[in-house]
Design a protein around this motif. Structure first.
Motif, PDB file in Angstrom:
ATOM      1  N   ASP A  47       0.880  -1.166   0.000  1.00 18.92           N
ATOM      2  CA  ASP A  47       0.000   0.000   0.000  1.00 18.92           C
ATOM      3  C   ASP A  47       0.923   1.222   0.000  1.00 18.92           C
ATOM      4  O   ASP A  47       1.401   1.658   1.046  1.00 18.92           O
ATOM      5  N   ILE A  49       0.574   4.424  -0.514  1.00 21.21           N
ATOM      6  CA  ILE A  49       0.178   5.642   0.197  1.00 21.21           C
ATOM      7  C   ILE A  49       0.487   5.507   1.683  1.00 21.21           C
ATOM      8  O   ILE A  49       1.039   6.403   2.305  1.00 21.21           O
ATOM      9  N   ARG A  50       0.178   4.344   2.260  1.00 25.52           N
ATOM     10  CA  ARG A  50       0.471   4.117   3.678  1.00 25.52           C
ATOM     11  C   ARG A  50       1.978   4.083   3.920  1.00 25.52           C
ATOM     12  O   ARG A  50       2.461   4.622   4.913  1.00 25.52           O
ATOM     13  N   LEU A  52       4.297   5.645   2.202  1.00 25.37           N
ATOM     14  CA  LEU A  52       4.846   6.987   2.067  1.00 25.37           C
ATOM     15  C   LEU A  52       4.473   7.889   3.243  1.00 25.37           C
ATOM     16  O   LEU A  52       5.194   8.829   3.563  1.00 25.37           O
ATOM     17  N   LYS A  53       3.360   7.625   3.897  1.00 27.47           N
ATOM     18  CA  LYS A  53       2.934   8.451   5.030  1.00 27.47           C
ATOM     19  C   LYS A  53       3.670   8.112   6.319  1.00 27.47           C
ATOM     20  O   LYS A  53       3.713   8.934   7.232  1.00 27.47           O
ATOM     21  N   THR A  54       4.232   6.937   6.449  1.00 24.90           N
ATOM     22  CA  THR A  54       4.910   6.545   7.686  1.00 24.90           C
ATOM     23  C   THR A  54       6.198   7.351   7.844  1.00 24.90           C
ATOM     24  O   THR A  54       6.884   7.663   6.888  1.00 24.90           O
ATOM     25  N   ARG A  55       6.497   7.655   9.093  1.00 22.76           N
ATOM     26  CA  ARG A  55       7.724   8.382   9.398  1.00 22.76           C
ATOM     27  C   ARG A  55       8.774   7.425   9.900  1.00 22.76           C
ATOM     28  O   ARG A  55       8.480   6.426  10.526  1.00 22.76           O
TER      29      ARG A  55
END
Length: 56
Positions: A47, A49-50, A52-55
């Motif tokens: 996934d 998008i998920r 890329l959003k994680t830090r």
């Protein structure tokens, strides 16, 4: 390896034919295709998008 078996009792000659190179190339290509297919399958399941959003 052939050199290590070169004793007084028996001798194994080292013979590399042209077909040996052909077989090696075919097996390497098959292994590369299988590896790429497995990696592609796992990448497609991500996934993005998920991810890329994680830090970090």
């Amino acid at each position: 390896m052939a050199q290590s078996f070169d004793t007084e009792m028996y001798r194994i000659p080292l013979v590399i034919e042209a077909s040996t190179y052909g077989y090696a190339i075919v097996w390497v290509v098959i292994a590369a295709i299988l590896s790429a297919a497995l990696v592609r399958r796992r990448v497609n399941k991500l996934d993005l998008i998920r991810v890329l959003k994680t830090r970090e």
